[in-house]
Design a protein around this motif. Sequence first.
Motif, short mmCIF file in Angstrom:
data_model
loop_
_atom_site.label_atom_id
_atom_site.label_comp_id
_atom_site.label_asym_id
_atom_site.label_seq_id
_atom_site.Cartn_x
_atom_site.Cartn_y
_atom_site.Cartn_z
N UNK A 66 0.63 -1.38 0.61
CA UNK A 66 0.45 0.04 -0.27
C UNK A 66 0.90 1.34 -0.38
N UNK A 67 2.56 1.14 -0.09
CA UNK A 67 3.21 2.27 0.22
C UNK A 67 3.01 2.66 -0.93
N UNK A 68 2.66 4.14 -0.59
CA UNK A 68 2.60 5.07 -2.06
C UNK A 68 0.91 4.98 -3.01
N UNK A 69 0.20 4.30 -2.47
CA UNK A 69 -0.67 4.14 -2.80
C UNK A 69 -1.82 5.04 -2.33
N UNK A 70 -3.40 5.41 -2.92
CA UNK A 70 -4.10 6.03 -1.38
C UNK A 70 -4.71 5.50 -0.87
N UNK A 71 -3.89 3.61 -0.69
CA UNK A 71 -4.36 2.84 0.62
C UNK A 71 -3.64 3.33 1.60
N UNK A 72 -2.87 4.55 0.87
CA UNK A 72 -1.32 4.56 2.03
C UNK A 72 -1.53 4.68 4.13
N UNK A 73 -3.07 5.20 4.34
CA UNK A 73 -3.28 5.51 5.74
C UNK A 73 -3.48 3.95 5.88
N UNK A 74 -3.82 3.32 5.74
CA UNK A 74 -4.26 2.30 6.31
C UNK A 74 -2.36 2.03 6.78
N UNK A 75 -1.76 2.45 6.56
CA UNK A 75 -0.39 1.58 7.57
C UNK A 75 -0.52 1.91 9.16
N UNK A 76 -1.22 3.08 9.81
CA UNK A 76 -1.36 2.96 11.05
C UNK A 76 -2.01 1.17 11.68
N UNK A 77 -2.68 1.14 11.15
CA UNK A 77 -3.26 -0.32 11.04
C UNK A 77 -3.23 -1.53 11.54
N UNK A 78 -1.53 -1.78 10.75
CA UNK A 78 -0.56 -2.61 10.52
C UNK A 78 -0.04 -3.24 11.47
N UNK A 79 -0.71 -3.76 12.87
CA UNK A 79 -0.06 -4.04 14.11
C UNK A 79 -0.71 -5.23 14.46
N UNK A 80 -0.27 -6.16 15.10
CA UNK A 80 -0.71 -7.22 16.12
C UNK A 80 -0.36 -8.73 14.74
N UNK A 81 -1.91 -9.02 14.48
CA UNK A 81 -1.93 -10.18 13.99
C UNK A 81 -3.14 -9.76 12.79
#
Length: 172
Positions: A66-81
């Motif tokens: 998702x890096x560099x795409x319009x979905x990059x804001x989802x990165x903050x939720x990428x923790x845990x399983x």
Amino acid sequence: MPSEKVLELKKQQVAALKERLDGSIAGVVVDYKGISVEDDTKLRKELREAGVEYTVVKNTLLGRAIDGTSLADMGSALEGTTAIATSKDDYVAAARILGKYADDKSNSFALKTGYLDGEVISLEKLEALAKLPSREVLLATVLSAFNAPIASFARAVQAIVDKDGEAAPVAE
């Protein structure tokens, strides 16, 4: 340092994940910890029947996809399983099925984030989307709304026919 073979495999996984995200109209990211094998099997079957692709992913791989795409804001939720469910043709199927499951298993299974048409949506919107009825139920509701005036008209016409068909009292 990872070997070239491992790096190449990870690059292929990121590319495949990026292609999957680009080809989908909706997606939901969930925290799946604490799910039993039996429940996971049922969940995957229900998602598969709805045309939703569901896979467990590594946070780093999804982050790179998702890096560099319009979905990059989802990165903050990428923790845990993390698992992701994507759909190519149904906006609410993944959210509805996973949202229902998250309500049932609230202590171990949770929605993290999602997207529609390449735009990240808030958790509140995702939960609202999860509460929408299925496409078939919505269509049936609309059709019954269209059908109600016609049915009322038909009953009124039938009442007139029944009334006119009554024999007039005979005067003697």
